[in-house]
Design a protein around this motif. Structure first.
Motif, mmCIF file in Angstrom:
data_model
loop_
_atom_site.group_PDB
_atom_site.id
_atom_site.type_symbol
_atom_site.label_atom_id
_atom_site.label_comp_id
_atom_site.label_asym_id
_atom_site.label_seq_id
_atom_site.Cartn_x
_atom_site.Cartn_y
_atom_site.Cartn_z
ATOM 1 N N THR A 1 6.891 2.540 -14.480
ATOM 2 C CA THR A 1 6.392 4.267 -13.058
ATOM 3 C C THR A 1 5.524 4.071 -12.737
ATOM 4 O OG1 THR A 1 8.521 4.893 -14.670
ATOM 5 C CG2 THR A 1 7.709 6.237 -13.230
ATOM 6 N N ILE A 2 4.364 4.524 -13.283
ATOM 7 C CA ILE A 2 3.221 4.825 -13.075
ATOM 8 C C ILE A 2 2.766 3.461 -12.008
ATOM 9 C CG2 ILE A 2 0.423 4.447 -13.793
ATOM 10 C CD1 ILE A 2 1.671 6.232 -16.159
ATOM 11 N N ILE A 3 2.206 2.170 -12.246
ATOM 12 C CA ILE A 3 2.310 1.209 -11.596
ATOM 13 C C ILE A 3 3.003 0.703 -10.215
ATOM 14 C CG2 ILE A 3 2.848 -1.182 -11.548
ATOM 15 C CD1 ILE A 3 2.060 -0.969 -14.829
ATOM 16 N N ILE A 4 3.909 1.537 -10.070
ATOM 17 C CA ILE A 4 5.520 1.288 -9.026
ATOM 18 C C ILE A 4 5.083 3.194 -7.747
ATOM 19 C CG2 ILE A 4 7.779 2.301 -8.397
ATOM 20 C CD1 ILE A 4 7.004 -0.655 -9.378
ATOM 21 N N ILE A 5 4.373 4.160 -8.989
ATOM 22 C CA ILE A 5 4.060 4.741 -7.764
ATOM 23 C C ILE A 5 2.373 4.523 -7.696
ATOM 24 C CG2 ILE A 5 3.783 7.310 -8.267
ATOM 25 C CD1 ILE A 5 6.360 7.817 -9.969
ATOM 26 N N ALA A 6 2.187 3.930 -8.317
ATOM 27 C CA ALA A 6 0.078 3.970 -7.951
ATOM 28 C C ALA A 6 0.161 2.968 -6.528
ATOM 29 C CB ALA A 6 -0.558 3.184 -8.916
#
Length: 104
Positions: free
Chosen positions: A87-92
């Motif tokens: 999720t962090i990678i997608i949002i970033a």
């Protein structure tokens, strides 16, 4: 013909064969450990919770399934951690794409 002085010995009582005592039956697998292990792959939070509940029941009752309960906890936490990282990678990546977007 028969001698009254003969005193026949009584036959020894027949003894029942002695068998070794059967070992006590092992209790079966803890149901919550099995369900928690399966749900750890699909609904990880529920799998982790059921894994902890199964561990406490196994400690109290002596059932089998301790490994399944521990595996449910580990797999569930690992999937939760991977979901957070993903999720962090997608949002970033969405943030970087939006920052570099130029409309002409």
């Amino acid at each position: 013909m028969s001698d009254p002085n003969l005193n026949p010995q009584p036959l020894p009582p027949q003894q029942q064969p002695q068998y070794a005592a059967a070992p006590p039956a092992q209790p079966g697998y803890n149901t919550l450990a099995i369900v928690g292990f399966i749900l750890a792959f699909f609904v990880n939070v529920v799998g982790v919770i059921l894994g902890f509940v199964a561990l406490s029941q196994i400690k109290r009752t002596g059932e089998q399934g301790r490994g399944l309960a521990i595996a449910a906890i580990i797999i569930g936490f690992a999937e939760i951690l991977l979901g957070i990282i993903f999720t962090i990678i997608i949002i970033a990546s969405i943030g970087v794409a939006a920052a570099n977007y130029n409309s002409y």
